[in-house]
Design an enzyme around this catalytic site. Structure first.
Site, mmCIF file in Angstrom:
data_model
loop_
_atom_site.group_PDB
_atom_site.id
_atom_site.type_symbol
_atom_site.label_atom_id
_atom_site.label_comp_id
_atom_site.label_asym_id
_atom_site.label_seq_id
_atom_site.Cartn_x
_atom_site.Cartn_y
_atom_site.Cartn_z
ATOM 1 C CD GLU A 50 0.566 -5.668 -1.998
ATOM 2 O OE1 GLU A 50 1.520 -5.996 -2.741
ATOM 3 O OE2 GLU A 50 0.179 -4.497 -1.874
ATOM 4 N N GLY A 91 0.819 -1.215 0.000
ATOM 5 C CA GLY A 91 0.000 0.000 0.000
ATOM 6 C C GLY A 91 0.851 1.262 0.000
#
Ligand code: CAA
Length: 256
Positions: free
Chosen positions: A130, A107
């Site tokens: 991720e 993020g």
């Protein structure tokens, strides 16, 4: 509780720093709420013509807060519309310069890519790790990284989890400038002052036009650019800028 986001004004620029150093600026819901609120407040302030968004020497941000993610259900995330809140950053009018030092992951990388351009320290490391957590990027990582660096490198970074060095990111087109380890924030501020000194109406229109190149077809982008130029011509800023050039003086732009 220390503030999660530090704001320093140096009109006509503002510097916004993420401030969760112990968690490498992991982007908790609370931090993102504060960040979006501060950015929107600065965006409404006509005296601020460019914003720098940074972290610390060690990390711009190491991603979404994994502890929070681990405790959320899919439906909670869906209903809370947390990631949708990030879209507010894309809607800002004021140019936003990401100042990246150290880790810029998950993020954090998506947040940096939501800014208009990135200035990176030579220490910066970019990645979308991720899949190591069994999830995928959810705030634009698969889309913006691919558009910025192309399919081959985006697949490599997203599927293997490898981190890009600052120089690799520069060569691939992800970042605009790479500077010495100690200079990342100063260089970003210098750049922000340069941007803030230009005609504010023209700067906004130019930023929107570049986004069109990135988000639509060439034909639509060209049409948009031409109309944006006519609109820029109609501004008081254009009259001032064109006149000042002839009079050999610095223009004084009012953003009108
Ligand atoms: N969320 C929450 N806490 C985090 C974090 C994160 N994303 N990243 C680091 N931290 C915390 C660590 O848990 C650690 O806390 P404690 O001291 O309490 O144990 C502290 O920050 C320092 O981290 P490390 O001890 O791990 O520091 P390191 O130098 O050994 O490693 C690192 C640094 C390689 C960045 C490592 O911390 C790491 O791999 N972090 C996770 C990166 C990641 O997977 N990011 C993606 C998150 S998911 C996401 O972002 C989804 C999305 O697209 C929206």
């Amino acid at each position: 509780m220390p503030e999660l986001v530090l704001v320093e004004r140096d009109d006509p620029i503002a510097v916004v720093l993420l401030n969760r150093p112990k968690q490498l600026n992991a982007l908790s819901d609370e931090l993102m709420d504060e960040l979006v609120g501060e950015l929107q407040r600065l965006d409404r302030d006509e005296a601020i013509r460019c914003i720098v968004l940074g972290g610390s020497d060690r990390a711009f941000a190491a991603g979404a807060d994994i502890g929070e993610l681990a405790q959320s259900s899919a439906i909670e995330l869906y209903y809370a519309r947390r990631i949708e809140r990030w879209d507010a950053i894309r809607g800002l009018w004021t140019p936003l310069v990401a100042a990246v030092s150290g880790y810029c992951l998950g993020g954090g990388c998506e947040l940096a890519m939501s800014c208009d351009l990135i200035v990176a320290s030579e220490s910066a490391r970019f990645g979308q790790p991720e899949t190591s957590l069994g999830i995928i990027p959810g705030a634009g990582g698969t889309q913006r990284l691919t558009r910025a660096v192309g399919k081959a490198l985006a697949m490599d970074v997203i599927l293997s989890g490898r981190l890009l060095s600052a120089d690799e990111a520069l060569a691939a087109g992800l970042v605009a400038r790479v500077v010495a380890r100690e200079a990342w924030l100063e260089e970003a501020k210098r750049l922000a002052h340069d941007i803030a000194a230009k005609g504010p109406v023209a700067t906004r229109l130019a930023k929107e036009a570049v986004d069109r190149a990135y988000e639509s077809t060439l034909q639509l982008g060209l049409e948009y650019e031409r109309r944006a130029l006519y609109l820029a011509f109609a501004s008081e800023d254009a009259k001032e800028g064109l006149t000042a050039f002839g009079e050999k003086r610095k223009p004084s732009f009012r953003g009108r």
